[in-house]
Design an enzyme around this catalytic site. Sequence first.
Site, mmCIF file in Angstrom:
data_model
loop_
_atom_site.group_PDB
_atom_site.id
_atom_site.type_symbol
_atom_site.label_atom_id
_atom_site.label_comp_id
_atom_site.label_asym_id
_atom_site.label_seq_id
_atom_site.Cartn_x
_atom_site.Cartn_y
_atom_site.Cartn_z
ATOM 1 N N ASP A 141 -65.374 -37.084 -24.371
ATOM 2 C CA ASP A 141 -64.630 -37.927 -25.308
ATOM 3 C C ASP A 141 -63.747 -38.922 -24.557
ATOM 4 O OD1 ASP A 141 -62.933 -35.951 -24.356
ATOM 5 O OD2 ASP A 141 -62.236 -35.287 -26.315
ATOM 6 N N ARG A 149 -71.726 -28.366 -19.805
ATOM 7 C CA ARG A 149 -71.953 -28.807 -21.185
ATOM 8 C C ARG A 149 -72.550 -30.204 -21.261
ATOM 9 N NH1 ARG A 149 -66.574 -28.340 -20.203
ATOM 10 N NH2 ARG A 149 -65.246 -30.196 -20.328
ATOM 11 N N ARG A 167 -68.662 -27.340 -28.235
ATOM 12 C CA ARG A 167 -68.443 -26.410 -27.120
ATOM 13 C C ARG A 167 -67.358 -25.412 -27.479
ATOM 14 N NH1 ARG A 167 -63.526 -27.864 -26.043
ATOM 15 N NH2 ARG A 167 -62.879 -30.008 -25.616
ATOM 16 N N ARG A 179 -70.907 -38.393 -25.877
ATOM 17 C CA ARG A 179 -70.140 -37.184 -25.602
ATOM 18 C C ARG A 179 -71.063 -35.972 -25.745
ATOM 19 N NH1 ARG A 179 -65.260 -34.209 -29.052
ATOM 20 N NH2 ARG A 179 -64.630 -32.838 -27.349
ATOM 21 N N HIS A 180 -70.765 -34.926 -25.010
ATOM 22 C CA HIS A 180 -71.513 -33.680 -25.130
ATOM 23 C C HIS A 180 -71.398 -33.125 -26.547
ATOM 24 C CE1 HIS A 180 -67.673 -31.597 -25.189
ATOM 25 N NE2 HIS A 180 -67.320 -32.311 -24.135
#
Length: 413
Positions: free
Chosen positions: A285, A106, A42, A38-39
Amino acid sequence: MDSGSVRVRAALGWLLLCLGLGPAVLARELKFVTLVFRHGDRSPIETFPNDPIKESSWPQGFGQLTQIGMEQHYELGGYIRKRYRKFLNESYRRDQVYVRSTDIDRTLMSALTNLAALFPPEGISVWNPSLPWQPIPVHTVSLSEDRLLYLPLRNCPRFQELESETLKSEEFQKRLRPYKDFIETLPTLSGFHAQDLYGIWSKVYDPLYCEGVHNFTLPSWATKDTMTKLRELSELSLLSLYGIHKQKEKSRLQGGVLVNDILNHLKSATQPQNYRKLVMYSAHDTTVSGLQMALDVFNGILPPYAACHIMELYLDEGEYFVEMYYRNETRQEAHILTLPGCTPSCPLEKFTQLVAPVIPQDWSTECMTTSNHQVLRAILAVAFCLVSGVLVTLLFILIRHGPCWQRESYRNI
């Protein structure tokens, strides 16, 4: 060989046995690695109407990677470098590494930050002595064409049906019942009047969570108990998206697509001509959870920022094995995951058999809606096409052989 050398080898062998490192362990060889993460942290994607914290409060606006998120992925990149320092080349090699991201700022930025720590330039890769960084490609496709990482894949009528069935199911309603009174209070507090869980997750819980991480003052009603309930509802929303009702069929239309892609990479890595060692997927996610639901190893908790699902392929005494790990906390070691029906180190052949039920054979066909109403519409559409075809044919015959066409014979007079 002299007696001294024999004694040394015997002593070494005894030491390895004492340490639990027999010949089979020494022969074990890592062949391939896949990472799905996942990034990083944010800003909110959106927020609720009554939120005093507006988009202008975030330096880059909504949905953007923050400096905290950059730090998280730089740390993850360093962890990956350390974990695979004996497997990967010290510096980037284009034939060994492939990186793909969803086409969102992102995730692209997370992948790039991660790679900066994973492959700092060394030796001939150094192009600017004052800049310990080198450009490494991150591949992507437009969101409208992404049928791999941008989960859930929405252009799938059958999945939408399954979502609707899930919300009406007895199991979902039973899980939702304890929160009914709480949900009814949310519109007055937040100004968000829809009661769908996904909306509560994305428009109420998520912005409050982001604001809390970044030390904004939360509304007085966003107490610890309220945040706990909102988190639990968000987790129920995610669980209902991929599970609760007909999980395997949902997986065939969602995470199973990614499972299939990873499985193809694993199989390719068993071929002698394969040079690729690492494939990285930078996503969301909902991607990590969709993959884990398809593999039936999801823990029910929202994957945190920079959560990383790891799959490793080993060759041990002529047989290939798959191992899975999950790193869901920064600065912690990944913990092992076991595919149901197998062992932690799962033979590739057995792994392939176990995941076969969630791999779609023809995603587009399986996405066709199957309810009676939609089937009737499809039949009527086919019937309309057939009737239209007959009418067009009759019209052509009439024009070709009718009186209007016969006038052609008088033009030579």
